[in-house]
Design a protein around this motif. Structure first.
Motif, PDB file in Angstrom:
ATOM      1  N   ASP A 189       0.643  -1.056  -0.320  1.00 26.47           N
ATOM      2  CA  ASP A 189       0.044   0.017   0.271  1.00 26.47           C
ATOM      3  C   ASP A 189       0.979   1.238  -0.090  1.00 26.47           C
ATOM      4  O   ASP A 189       1.919   1.154   0.312  1.00 26.47           O
ATOM      5  CB  ASP A 189      -0.986   0.281   1.210  1.00 26.47           C
ATOM      6  N   VAL A 190      -0.198   2.313  -0.475  1.00 26.92           N
ATOM      7  CA  VAL A 190       1.271   3.522  -0.479  1.00 26.92           C
ATOM      8  C   VAL A 190      -0.006   4.814   0.194  1.00 26.92           C
ATOM      9  O   VAL A 190      -1.127   4.687   0.311  1.00 26.92           O
ATOM     10  CB  VAL A 190       0.588   4.071  -1.545  1.00 26.92           C
ATOM     11  N   VAL A 191       0.851   4.722   1.284  1.00 25.13           N
ATOM     12  CA  VAL A 191       0.187   4.942   2.582  1.00 25.13           C
ATOM     13  C   VAL A 191       0.631   7.014   2.647  1.00 25.13           C
ATOM     14  O   VAL A 191       1.377   7.026   2.688  1.00 25.13           O
ATOM     15  CB  VAL A 191       0.044   4.788   3.815  1.00 25.13           C
ATOM     16  N   ALA A 192      -0.783   7.872   3.343  1.00 23.88           N
ATOM     17  CA  ALA A 192      -0.624   9.171   2.958  1.00 23.88           C
ATOM     18  C   ALA A 192      -0.409   9.529   4.874  1.00 23.88           C
ATOM     19  O   ALA A 192      -1.677   9.108   5.603  1.00 23.88           O
ATOM     20  CB  ALA A 192      -0.943   9.915   2.424  1.00 23.88           C
ATOM     21  N   VAL A 193       0.633  10.118   5.477  1.00 26.84           N
ATOM     22  CA  VAL A 193       0.690  10.327   6.539  1.00 26.84           C
ATOM     23  C   VAL A 193      -0.246  12.300   6.522  1.00 26.84           C
ATOM     24  O   VAL A 193       0.695  12.226   6.632  1.00 26.84           O
ATOM     25  CB  VAL A 193       1.261   9.837   7.691  1.00 26.84           C
ATOM     26  N   TRP A 194      -0.756  12.506   6.973  1.00 25.36           N
ATOM     27  CA  TRP A 194      -0.987  13.971   7.281  1.00 25.36           C
ATOM     28  C   TRP A 194      -1.155  14.265   8.353  1.00 25.36           C
ATOM     29  O   TRP A 194      -1.964  14.398   9.798  1.00 25.36           O
ATOM     30  CB  TRP A 194      -2.514  14.233   6.921  1.00 25.36           C
ATOM     31  N   GLY A 195       0.407  14.917   8.969  1.00 21.49           N
ATOM     32  CA  GLY A 195       0.970  15.296   9.836  1.00 21.49           C
ATOM     33  C   GLY A 195       1.920  15.028  10.373  1.00 21.49           C
ATOM     34  O   GLY A 195       1.739  13.438  10.449  1.00 21.49           O
ATOM     35  N   ALA A 196       3.597  15.020  10.317  1.00 22.85           N
ATOM     36  CA  ALA A 196       4.748  14.740  10.406  1.00 22.85           C
ATOM     37  C   ALA A 196       4.711  14.681  12.027  1.00 22.85           C
ATOM     38  O   ALA A 196       6.784  15.174  12.359  1.00 22.85           O
ATOM     39  CB  ALA A 196       5.346  15.024   9.663  1.00 22.85           C
ATOM     40  N   GLY A 197       4.940  15.016  13.342  1.00 24.01           N
ATOM     41  CA  GLY A 197       4.878  15.566  14.099  1.00 24.01           C
ATOM     42  C   GLY A 197       5.074  14.373  15.226  1.00 24.01           C
ATOM     43  O   GLY A 197       4.820  13.320  14.985  1.00 24.01           O
ATOM     44  N   PRO A 198       5.268  14.125  16.153  1.00 20.60           N
ATOM     45  CA  PRO A 198       6.295  12.705  17.226  1.00 20.60           C
ATOM     46  C   PRO A 198       4.863  12.198  16.613  1.00 20.60           C
ATOM     47  O   PRO A 198       5.431  10.597  16.255  1.00 20.60           O
ATOM     48  CB  PRO A 198       5.994  13.542  18.401  1.00 20.60           C
ATOM     49  N   VAL A 199       3.298  12.124  16.863  1.00 21.07           N
ATOM     50  CA  VAL A 199       3.263  11.103  16.687  1.00 21.07           C
ATOM     51  C   VAL A 199       2.871  10.503  14.557  1.00 21.07           C
ATOM     52  O   VAL A 199       3.046   9.190  14.384  1.00 21.07           O
ATOM     53  CB  VAL A 199       1.148  11.299  17.010  1.00 21.07           C
ATOM     54  N   GLY A 200       2.698  11.336  14.464  1.00 23.62           N
ATOM     55  CA  GLY A 200       2.687  11.124  13.055  1.00 23.62           C
ATOM     56  C   GLY A 200       4.074  10.301  12.779  1.00 23.62           C
ATOM     57  O   GLY A 200       3.948   9.316  11.600  1.00 23.62           O
ATOM     58  N   GLY A 252       2.052   7.959  -8.903  1.00 21.73           N
ATOM     59  CA  GLY A 252       1.548   7.892 -10.482  1.00 21.73           C
ATOM     60  C   GLY A 252      -0.059   7.788 -10.753  1.00 21.73           C
ATOM     61  O   GLY A 252      -0.072   6.482 -11.748  1.00 21.73           O
ATOM     62  N   GLY A 253      -0.405   9.360 -10.306  1.00 23.83           N
ATOM     63  CA  GLY A 253      -1.744   9.249 -10.897  1.00 23.83           C
ATOM     64  C   GLY A 253      -3.050   8.603 -10.023  1.00 23.83           C
ATOM     65  O   GLY A 253      -4.454   8.875 -10.442  1.00 23.83           O
ATOM     66  N   ARG A 254      -2.851   7.818  -9.306  1.00 24.97           N
ATOM     67  CA  ARG A 254      -4.337   7.483  -8.750  1.00 24.97           C
ATOM     68  C   ARG A 254      -4.156   7.495  -7.226  1.00 24.97           C
ATOM     69  O   ARG A 254      -5.151   7.232  -6.648  1.00 24.97           O
ATOM     70  CB  ARG A 254      -3.618   5.413  -8.229  1.00 24.97           C
ATOM     71  N   GLY A 255      -3.701   8.197  -6.904  1.00 24.97           N
ATOM     72  CA  GLY A 255      -3.649   8.734  -4.615  1.00 24.97           C
ATOM     73  C   GLY A 255      -3.299   7.771  -4.205  1.00 24.97           C
ATOM     74  O   GLY A 255      -2.571   6.795  -4.628  1.00 24.97           O
ATOM     75  N   PRO A 256      -3.261   7.511  -2.872  1.00 24.80           N
ATOM     76  CA  PRO A 256      -2.613   6.921  -1.750  1.00 24.80           C
ATOM     77  C   PRO A 256      -3.536   6.274  -1.460  1.00 24.80           C
ATOM     78  O   PRO A 256      -4.467   6.473  -1.976  1.00 24.80           O
ATOM     79  CB  PRO A 256      -2.314   7.791  -0.432  1.00 24.80           C
ATOM     80  N   ASP A 257      -3.507   4.932  -0.953  1.00 23.65           N
ATOM     81  CA  ASP A 257      -4.354   3.890  -0.796  1.00 23.65           C
ATOM     82  C   ASP A 257      -4.322   4.311   0.196  1.00 23.65           C
ATOM     83  O   ASP A 257      -5.996   3.803   0.694  1.00 23.65           O
ATOM     84  CB  ASP A 257      -3.617   2.444  -0.802  1.00 23.65           C
ATOM     85  N   LYS A 258      -4.324   4.652   1.428  1.00 22.71           N
ATOM     86  CA  LYS A 258      -5.068   4.378   2.670  1.00 22.71           C
ATOM     87  C   LYS A 258      -4.332   5.774   3.558  1.00 22.71           C
ATOM     88  O   LYS A 258      -2.892   6.448   3.042  1.00 22.71           O
ATOM     89  CB  LYS A 258      -4.371   3.395   3.849  1.00 22.71           C
TER      90      LYS A 258
END
Length: 312
Positions: A189-200, A252-258
């Motif tokens: 999977d491709v996973v996007a994480v919104w927020g890269a602080g400690p929890v991120g 590649g144009g499909r967006g993140p899976d999760k």
């Protein structure tokens, strides 16, 4: 002993307080070797959490050495001399919630659960160092702490890993892991994480452990993005980048899976980035008028993607 105590809004001080003692047969006393200041402690400091009293000992992220146990503590489970990490919720291990492994919803450890239910909409377990709303239990920003129901909570550390490598099992690492686990991440999977602080950061690490092939960190704080990049994650600086276009380009144009809402998780830990919600809403707006701005942004990235939203 010395302990970090709440004095009033925006005021704490180290005070001399009585040493903890065994009060119930299943108690243990832990000598603290490491403790942390959680971002959610800021809610106490700022006076946003009710039922704080002058002299309350703070801290719900701590670990140390067991120096005393009550007669009801199972010697096979915990002994004097054991090195332990103490999770922040106090769980009895016997109620319906605990039997379902929903320990933060324990029905027996918070004597003020009824008051908590009025505020949160649901009762919560007792929590170390987090106001009388969650039981008034003394916390771990101290030299020693009493740990109720010691048969259940403490995690025995039997390796030579340093405190710095295991302390975060008390709270913040499980928070990030839960965000990733709720996404039902599949291999590749491709996973996007919104927020890269400690929890991120912990959510990113957890996503990788759970099988994500690519993890993308989205934030606007340079050192956070640099830390994520140093661990091999892709990064997007939303302050000067069109987030949706960047996500499509990286995938590649499909967006993140999760997608994982680490912003919401950080909000529960004291870093409520309201400006990030606004910017994300502007950057990636969905067609429907959903009440949650971040959910708008995430859902518009890829229709049908599984979204993990915690603490928002």
């Amino acid at each position: 002993m010395k302990a970090n105590c709440w004095v009033g809004p925006n005021e704490v001080e180290v005070q001399d307080v009585p040493d903890p003692t065994i009060l119930n047969s299943r108690d243990a006393v832990v000598k603290i070797t490491s403790t942390a200041i959680c971002g959610s402690d800021l809610h106490l400091l700022d006076g946003y959490v009710p039922m704080m009293e002058k002299g309350d000992v703070l801290g719900h992220e701590f670990m140390g050495e067991v120096v005393e146990v009550g007669p009801g503590v199972d010697g096979l489970r915990l002994r004097v001399g054991d090195r332990v990490v103490v999770p922040f919720p106090i769980a009895c291990g016997a109620c319906l919630a605990c039997r379902a492994e929903l320990y933060s919803c324990c029905e027996n450890t918070n004597p003020n659960a009824g008051v908590a239910e009025k505020l949160f909409g649901h009762p919560v377990a007792g929590i170390f160092g987090y106001s009388h709303l969650t039981g008034g239990f003394a916390g771990g920003q101290a030299e020693y702490a009493r740990v109720p129901f010691a048969n259940v909570g403490p995690i025995r550390i039997e390796s030579d890993l340093s405190d710095e490598h295991v302390l975060f099992l008390s709270d913040i690492l499980p928070t990030g892991y839960m965000g990733a686990e709720m996404c039902d991440i599949q291999e590749g999977d491709v996973v996007a994480v919104w927020g890269a602080g400690p929890v991120g950061q912990f959510a990113m690490d957890s996503a990788r452990v759970l099988g994500a092939a690519t993890v993308i960190a989205i934030d606007d704080v340079p050192y956070r993005l640099e830390m994520a990049a140093s661990q091999g994650y892709r990064t997007i600086d939303y302050s000067d980048t069109d987030v949706r276009s960047a996500l499509l380009e990286l995938t590649g144009g499909r967006g993140p899976d999760k997608c994982i809402d680490a912003v919401g998780m950080e909000a529960t830990h004291g870093a409520a980035h309201v400006h990030l919600y606004d910017r994300l809403k502007q950057a990636v707006r969905s067609e429907s008028d959903r009440p949650h701005a971040l959910r708008q942004a995430i859902l518009s990235c890829r229709s049908g993607g599984i979204v993990s939203v915690i603490g928002t």
